[in-house]
Design a protein around this motif. Structure first.
Motif, PDB file in Angstrom:
ATOM      1  N   ARG A  55     -11.987  -4.858  -5.358  1.00 18.19           N
ATOM      2  CA  ARG A  55     -13.159  -4.599  -6.189  1.00 18.19           C
ATOM      3  C   ARG A  55     -12.879  -3.570  -7.287  1.00 18.19           C
ATOM      4  NH1 ARG A  55     -16.044  -3.945  -2.023  1.00 18.19           N
ATOM      5  NH2 ARG A  55     -15.929  -1.694  -1.928  1.00 18.19           N
ATOM      6  N   GLU A  56     -12.136  -2.500  -6.940  1.00 21.01           N
ATOM      7  CA  GLU A  56     -11.978  -1.368  -7.850  1.00 21.01           C
ATOM      8  C   GLU A  56     -10.561  -1.188  -8.398  1.00 21.01           C
ATOM      9  OE1 GLU A  56     -13.472   2.057  -5.752  1.00 21.01           O
ATOM     10  OE2 GLU A  56     -15.296   0.981  -5.173  1.00 21.01           O
ATOM     11  N   GLY A  57      -9.606  -1.925  -7.836  1.00 19.05           N
ATOM     12  CA  GLY A  57      -8.218  -1.760  -8.258  1.00 19.05           C
ATOM     13  C   GLY A  57      -7.559  -0.577  -7.566  1.00 19.05           C
ATOM     14  N   LEU A  58      -6.367  -0.272  -8.000  1.00 22.26           N
ATOM     15  CA  LEU A  58      -5.623   0.838  -7.420  1.00 22.26           C
ATOM     16  C   LEU A  58      -6.332   2.149  -7.730  1.00 22.26           C
ATOM     17  CD1 LEU A  58      -2.907   1.439  -5.912  1.00 22.26           C
ATOM     18  CD2 LEU A  58      -1.956   1.958  -8.163  1.00 22.26           C
ATOM     19  N   HIS A  59      -6.567   2.934  -6.707  1.00 25.40           N
ATOM     20  CA  HIS A  59      -7.238   4.229  -6.879  1.00 25.40           C
ATOM     21  C   HIS A  59      -6.417   5.102  -7.839  1.00 25.40           C
ATOM     22  CE1 HIS A  59      -8.828   8.194  -5.879  1.00 25.40           C
ATOM     23  NE2 HIS A  59      -9.902   7.551  -5.423  1.00 25.40           N
ATOM     24  N   PRO A  60      -7.059   5.834  -8.748  1.00 25.12           N
ATOM     25  CA  PRO A  60      -6.318   6.659  -9.711  1.00 25.12           C
ATOM     26  C   PRO A  60      -5.358   7.660  -9.049  1.00 25.12           C
ATOM     27  CG  PRO A  60      -8.635   6.550 -10.317  1.00 25.12           C
ATOM     28  CD  PRO A  60      -8.513   5.869  -8.985  1.00 25.12           C
ATOM     29  N   ASN A  61      -5.746   8.234  -7.924  1.00 25.17           N
ATOM     30  CA  ASN A  61      -4.847   9.173  -7.246  1.00 25.17           C
ATOM     31  C   ASN A  61      -3.678   8.455  -6.592  1.00 25.17           C
ATOM     32  OD1 ASN A  61      -6.126  11.492  -8.056  1.00 25.17           O
ATOM     33  ND2 ASN A  61      -7.366  11.664  -6.207  1.00 25.17           N
ATOM     34  N   ALA A  62      -3.870   7.211  -6.220  1.00 22.36           N
ATOM     35  CA  ALA A  62      -2.749   6.417  -5.707  1.00 22.36           C
ATOM     36  C   ALA A  62      -1.757   6.156  -6.838  1.00 22.36           C
ATOM     37  CB  ALA A  62      -3.239   5.102  -5.102  1.00 22.36           C
ATOM     38  N   ARG A  63      -2.271   5.911  -8.035  1.00 18.74           N
ATOM     39  CA  ARG A  63      -1.387   5.722  -9.194  1.00 18.74           C
ATOM     40  C   ARG A  63      -0.585   6.991  -9.465  1.00 18.74           C
ATOM     41  NH1 ARG A  63       1.270   1.951 -11.078  1.00 18.74           N
ATOM     42  NH2 ARG A  63       2.847   3.530 -10.852  1.00 18.74           N
ATOM     43  N   LYS A  64      -1.240   8.147  -9.380  1.00 17.70           N
ATOM     44  CA  LYS A  64      -0.538   9.420  -9.587  1.00 17.70           C
ATOM     45  C   LYS A  64       0.530   9.628  -8.513  1.00 17.70           C
ATOM     46  CE  LYS A  64      -4.490  11.658 -11.761  1.00 17.70           C
ATOM     47  NZ  LYS A  64      -5.577  12.635 -11.588  1.00 17.70           N
ATOM     48  N   LEU A  65       0.200   9.313  -7.268  1.00 22.85           N
ATOM     49  CA  LEU A  65       1.164   9.453  -6.172  1.00 22.85           C
ATOM     50  C   LEU A  65       2.352   8.524  -6.401  1.00 22.85           C
ATOM     51  CD1 LEU A  65       2.071  10.540  -3.420  1.00 22.85           C
ATOM     52  CD2 LEU A  65       0.600   8.799  -2.353  1.00 22.85           C
ATOM     53  N   LYS A  66       2.074   7.280  -6.751  1.00 23.38           N
ATOM     54  CA  LYS A  66       3.156   6.325  -7.015  1.00 23.38           C
ATOM     55  C   LYS A  66       4.050   6.820  -8.154  1.00 23.38           C
ATOM     56  CE  LYS A  66       2.641   1.924  -6.870  1.00 23.38           C
ATOM     57  NZ  LYS A  66       2.338   0.514  -6.755  1.00 23.38           N
ATOM     58  N   ASP A  67       3.459   7.319  -9.222  1.00 22.39           N
ATOM     59  CA  ASP A  67       4.248   7.813 -10.349  1.00 22.39           C
ATOM     60  C   ASP A  67       5.144   8.969  -9.926  1.00 22.39           C
ATOM     61  OD1 ASP A  67       3.177   5.911 -12.067  1.00 22.39           O
ATOM     62  OD2 ASP A  67       1.674   7.288 -12.910  1.00 22.39           O
ATOM     63  N   LEU A  68       4.614   9.872  -9.117  1.00 22.33           N
ATOM     64  CA  LEU A  68       5.430  10.980  -8.605  1.00 22.33           C
ATOM     65  C   LEU A  68       6.579  10.456  -7.755  1.00 22.33           C
ATOM     66  CD1 LEU A  68       2.773  13.659  -7.604  1.00 22.33           C
ATOM     67  CD2 LEU A  68       4.713  14.009  -9.150  1.00 22.33           C
ATOM     68  N   MET A  69       6.297   9.501  -6.897  1.00 25.27           N
ATOM     69  CA  MET A  69       7.328   8.950  -6.017  1.00 25.27           C
ATOM     70  C   MET A  69       8.407   8.219  -6.819  1.00 25.27           C
ATOM     71  SD  MET A  69       4.871   7.708  -2.889  1.00 25.27           S
ATOM     72  CE  MET A  69       6.087   7.530  -1.580  1.00 25.27           C
ATOM     73  N   ILE A  70       7.996   7.471  -7.811  1.00 25.07           N
ATOM     74  CA  ILE A  70       8.944   6.733  -8.650  1.00 25.07           C
ATOM     75  C   ILE A  70       9.859   7.694  -9.406  1.00 25.07           C
ATOM     76  CG2 ILE A  70       9.101   5.240 -10.695  1.00 25.07           C
ATOM     77  CD1 ILE A  70       6.490   3.840  -9.579  1.00 25.07           C
ATOM     78  N   ALA A  71       9.325   8.835  -9.821  1.00 23.05           N
ATOM     79  CA  ALA A  71      10.076   9.802 -10.623  1.00 23.05           C
ATOM     80  C   ALA A  71      11.089  10.616  -9.819  1.00 23.05           C
ATOM     81  CB  ALA A  71       9.104  10.752 -11.324  1.00 23.05           C
ATOM     82  N   HIS A  72      11.079  10.474  -8.504  1.00 23.42           N
ATOM     83  CA  HIS A  72      11.984  11.242  -7.649  1.00 23.42           C
ATOM     84  C   HIS A  72      12.932  10.311  -6.906  1.00 23.42           C
ATOM     85  CE1 HIS A  72       8.816  14.122  -8.534  1.00 23.42           C
ATOM     86  NE2 HIS A  72       9.702  15.068  -8.242  1.00 23.42           N
ATOM     87  N   GLN A  73      14.115  10.833  -6.588  1.00 25.11           N
ATOM     88  CA  GLN A  73      15.132  10.032  -5.904  1.00 25.11           C
ATOM     89  C   GLN A  73      15.047  10.144  -4.384  1.00 25.11           C
ATOM     90  OE1 GLN A  73      17.525  12.612  -8.042  1.00 25.11           O
ATOM     91  NE2 GLN A  73      18.682  11.016  -9.086  1.00 25.11           N
ATOM     92  N   GLY A  74      14.401  11.177  -3.910  1.00 26.24           N
ATOM     93  CA  GLY A  74      14.314  11.381  -2.474  1.00 26.24           C
ATOM     94  C   GLY A  74      13.001  12.029  -2.093  1.00 26.24           C
TER      95      GLY A  74
END
Length: 189
Positions: A55-74
């Motif tokens: 209904r609402e799509g990916l939660h904005p804080n989930a997007r922020k978490l994903k971006d942080l995770m993608i930007a790190h190697q470990g």
């Protein structure tokens, strides 16, 4: 330089796991890693529900978490144990971060990541039962989980009033998990 995202599966202000995580991050930094310490409380997420997501799509804080995770190697993760398993906070964060977003695959934040784990508990096993589940989840998500981990038992007596460990051997063991993660991430292809 190794880029490591560090977080604990606890919101409790005086969490033993958050204290243990700080010591493990010192080990990663001492090895030259750049460490981002994330407080999951800063990215509150609703309980994951596919109907809400549809209904609402990916939660904005989930997007922020994903971006942080993608930007790190470990990832350096401190894992409290609730009823012999993973905490709802940590599981919910990992679930939200695993969701596809547009043309982006859900597994992207976990792809080619290395994970170091620590746990702390007032009990005799130090969170080992929960670590087993966390290892399995990260492995299923495609991460490489280091065999080196540390579970601090009797954590209620392990720290002094300033949050420092009373025992040097224990401090060194937590420190070494972070240092090992940083070293492996630096050599990771």
């Amino acid at each position: 330089m190794s880029k490591i995202l560090a977080f604990a599966g606890s919101l409790r202000r005086e969490s033993f796991n958050r204290k243990a995580l700080r010591i493990a991050t010192d080990g990663a930094r001492a090895t030259g890693a750049e460490v981002t310490l994330l407080e999951l409380a800063d990215l509150p997420l609703p309980l994951f529900d596919e109907d809400t997501e549809a209904r609402e799509g990916l939660h904005p804080n989930a997007r922020k978490l994903k971006d942080l995770m993608i930007a790190h190697q470990g990832f350096l993760v401190a894992c409290p144990e609730y009823n012999s398993s993973i905490t709802p906070l940590l599981k919910n964060a990992l679930d939200w971060a695993s969701r596809a977003d547009g043309s982006e695959a859900g597994g992207l934040p976990y792809r080619n990541k290395v994970v170091g784990l620590v746990a702390a508990s007032a009990g005799m096993l130090g969170g080992l039962r929960g670590l087993r589940h966390v290892r399995e989840i990260f492995g299923n998500l495609g991460c490489t989980v280091l065999p080196e981990q540390y579970a601090l038992s009797r954590a209620d007596a392990a720290f002094d009033e300033q949050g420092s460990l009373r025992d040097e051997k224990t401090r060194k063991a937590l420190h070494n998990v972070g240092a090992r993660l940083a070293a492996v991430v630096a050599d990771w292809k």
